[in-house]
Design an enzyme around this catalytic site. Structure first.
Site, PDB file in Angstrom:
ATOM      1  N   CYS A   1       7.920 -14.181 -20.581  1.00 17.11           N
ATOM      2  CA  CYS A   1       7.725 -15.462 -21.281  1.00 17.11           C
ATOM      3  C   CYS A   1       7.718 -15.758 -22.745  1.00 17.11           C
ATOM      4  CB  CYS A   1       5.855 -14.890 -21.677  1.00 17.11           C
ATOM      5  SG  CYS A   1       5.089 -17.248 -22.139  1.00 17.11           S
TER       6      CYS A   1
ATOM      7  N   HIS B   1       3.486 -12.333 -17.112  1.00 18.06           N
ATOM      8  CA  HIS B   1       2.344 -11.059 -17.760  1.00 18.06           C
ATOM      9  C   HIS B   1       1.810 -10.363 -16.516  1.00 18.06           C
ATOM     10  CE1 HIS B   1       3.107 -12.203 -21.288  1.00 18.06           C
ATOM     11  NE2 HIS B   1       2.815 -14.101 -20.813  1.00 18.06           N
TER      12      HIS B   1
HETATM   13  N1  GLN Z   1       4.731 -19.233 -27.479  1.00 16.99           N
HETATM   14  C1  GLN Z   1       5.626 -19.458 -26.327  1.00 16.99           C
HETATM   15  C2  GLN Z   1       4.887 -20.686 -25.126  1.00 16.99           C
HETATM   16  O1  GLN Z   1       3.356 -20.282 -25.034  1.00 16.99           O
HETATM   17  C3  GLN Z   1       4.910 -17.451 -25.120  1.00 16.99           C
HETATM   18  C4  GLN Z   1       4.026 -17.450 -24.665  1.00 16.99           C
HETATM   19  C5  GLN Z   1       4.037 -15.759 -24.089  1.00 16.99           C
HETATM   20  O2  GLN Z   1       4.916 -15.295 -24.384  1.00 16.99           O
HETATM   21  N2  GLN Z   1       2.594 -16.107 -23.671  1.00 16.99           N
HETATM   22  O3  GLN Z   1       5.192 -20.668 -24.204  1.00 16.99           O
END
Ligand code: GLN
Length: 245
Positions: free
Chosen positions: A96, A196
């Site tokens: 992510c 995740h």
């Molecule tokens: N901040 C990034 C987004 O919202 C990554 C989010 C995350 O790692 N869950 O796209």
């Protein structure tokens, strides 16, 4: 022959949401069960790293604000060494927010352009919609059990250039951008994705794929992992896949 692996954990304080640290725990435990010694090297802001000593690196997800704290440091301090190691076959898993920073850039929803290291030929655009929920993909990269299950939550949508392959095709969920049916990106032994979960405890076959790549790079093509008794883990994995597809 006794094996030893060095695992780098990029920005563990700033980039660790939805239990992404569970990936490190899984890698270490699956090694420990086989008598493989592991050393974890935390890489924080300002760290000097000799990437030639690293076998496998992990970069977890983070809020836009966490990414903003470390993006410049990552580009300035780690990009060059990490690129050389990746060209040499080092294994790198990024989830992510970490995945987004392996690309060329992440233009956040708030209009901030965070630089990436351009290791993966992807870029990310922040959106107004959150792409959130359980995700199942059919992976096309080197795994026997091809389905991977995870949990995604991102507003950034990632678009792939010609220099990478998708990790797989979305069966349930949104994936890279919610539009083109792809999830994740792979170049050499570098893989980024939105999963995740944590990803590796939910997909032990994928954890072993990464460990095998790392072992064989260090110890040669005959290095193999002893099989583990994974009945419970695979039952949990299969239950999720069946529930979601
Ligand atoms: N901040 C990034 C987004 O919202 C990554 C989010 C995350 O790692 N869950 O796209």
């Amino acid at each position: 022959m006794s094996y030893q692996l060095t695992i780098a954990h990029l920005y563990p304080e700033q980039m660790n949401i939805y239990g992404d640290r569970g990936n490190i725990i899984t890698l270490r435990q699956r090694c420990a069960w086989r008598g493989i010694e592991t050393t974890v090297l935390p890489v924080g802001p300002g760290s000097a790293v000799d990437w030639t000593t690293v076998d496998l690196a992990f970069f977890g997800g983070g809020q836009d604000s966490g990414q903003s704290l470390i993006a410049a440091d990552f580009v300035e301090r780690q990009a060059a060494g990490l690129r050389r190691a990746a060209e040499d076959g080092m294994v790198l898993l990024a989830i992510c927010g970490g995945y987004q920073l392996l690309g060329h850039y992440f233009l956040t929803h708030a209009g901030e352009k965070l630089p990436g290291i351009g290791l993966l030929d992807v870029h990310t655009l922040g959106g107004t919609e959150r792409l959130i929920g359980n995700i199942v993909i059919e992976a096309s990269w080197g795994v026997d059990r091809q389905r991977l299950v995870g949990f995604e939550n991102h507003s950034g949508g990632t678009y792939l250039g010609g220099g990478v392959q998708p990790l797989g095709r979305v069966l349930t969920g949104h994936g890279n951008n919610g539009k083109d049916g792809t999830e994740g990106a792979v170049w050499r032994n570098v893989v980024g994705c939105y999963m995740h979960g944590s990803l590796l405890p939910k997909n032990p076959h994928f954890a072993d794929h990464l460990l095998t790549l790392a072992l064989q790079r260090r110890y040669g093509p005959t290095a193999t992992l002893a099989p583990l008794e994974d009945a419970l883990e695979l039952q949990a994995h299969t239950a999720m896949v069946e529930r979601l597809t």
